[in-house]
Design a protein around this motif. Sequence first.
Motif, PDB file in Angstrom:
ATOM      1  N   GLU A  44       0.822  -1.220   0.000  1.00 36.39           N
ATOM      2  CA  GLU A  44       0.000   0.000   0.000  1.00 36.39           C
ATOM      3  C   GLU A  44       0.851   1.263   0.000  1.00 36.39           C
ATOM      4  N   GLU A  45       1.991   1.227   0.674  1.00 37.12           N
ATOM      5  CA  GLU A  45       2.870   2.405   0.734  1.00 37.12           C
ATOM      6  C   GLU A  45       3.357   2.804  -0.668  1.00 37.12           C
ATOM      7  N   ARG A  48       0.434   4.141  -2.755  1.00 35.07           N
ATOM      8  CA  ARG A  48       0.059   5.510  -2.391  1.00 35.07           C
ATOM      9  C   ARG A  48       1.012   6.538  -3.009  1.00 35.07           C
ATOM     10  N   TYR A  51       0.393   6.635  -6.915  1.00 37.96           N
ATOM     11  CA  TYR A  51      -0.871   7.281  -7.281  1.00 37.96           C
ATOM     12  C   TYR A  51      -1.145   8.557  -6.479  1.00 37.96           C
ATOM     13  N   ALA A  52      -0.113   9.180  -5.919  1.00 42.30           N
ATOM     14  CA  ALA A  52      -0.280  10.359  -5.055  1.00 42.30           C
ATOM     15  C   ALA A  52      -1.101  11.465  -5.715  1.00 42.30           C
ATOM     16  N   ASP A  55      -4.737  11.138  -4.908  1.00 40.88           N
ATOM     17  CA  ASP A  55      -5.180  11.115  -3.507  1.00 40.88           C
ATOM     18  C   ASP A  55      -6.294  12.140  -3.304  1.00 40.88           C
ATOM     19  N   PHE A  60      -9.680   6.873  -5.626  1.00 41.27           N
ATOM     20  CA  PHE A  60      -8.354   6.595  -5.083  1.00 41.27           C
ATOM     21  C   PHE A  60      -8.283   5.254  -4.357  1.00 41.27           C
ATOM     22  N   ASP A  61      -9.222   4.989  -3.463  1.00 46.09           N
ATOM     23  CA  ASP A  61      -9.198   3.733  -2.706  1.00 46.09           C
ATOM     24  C   ASP A  61      -9.342   2.525  -3.629  1.00 46.09           C
ATOM     25  N   LEU A  64      -5.965   1.838  -5.201  1.00 48.33           N
ATOM     26  CA  LEU A  64      -5.055   1.171  -4.256  1.00 48.33           C
ATOM     27  C   LEU A  64      -5.392  -0.306  -4.118  1.00 48.33           C
TER      28      LEU A  64
END
Length: 138
Positions: A44-45, A48, A51-52, A55, A60-61, A64
């Motif tokens: 996930e890091e 994130r 795909y910053a 955000d 977005f979710d 991810l």
Amino acid sequence: MDIEKSLVLIKPDAVERHVTGKIIDLYESNGLRVIALKMVRVNEELARVHYAEHDGKVFFDELLKYITRSPLVAMILEGQGAIEKVRKINGNTNPEMAEYGTIRKKFGVNKTENSVHASDCRESAQKEINLWFPEFEQ
């Protein structure tokens, strides 16, 4: 045209459907060279950071969840005008709008599960290559 490098991700939907080799062949048959390649399970890091720019957007979710659900193939392609060439080979983000013969028209499922990601400019390519291939010397 200059020799350029582009990051390409063959996303989980394409890897799950076993079309990775067919996709790589499309790039290579169009004069691009694979200079780095690896299969990774994205945490996930990393997702994130990658795909910053999205955000806070409603999807977005979903992005991810999708990019972390199963392994993907990350690679660096090199060639003359590679960034533009890769994006043309990939086709429109939405497979329904993509031109015939493009990767997304052939293999994309929908706008999210569209099989591939590629850098959109030199600056993005540099940033994405550094993110996905920190061991790659440039």
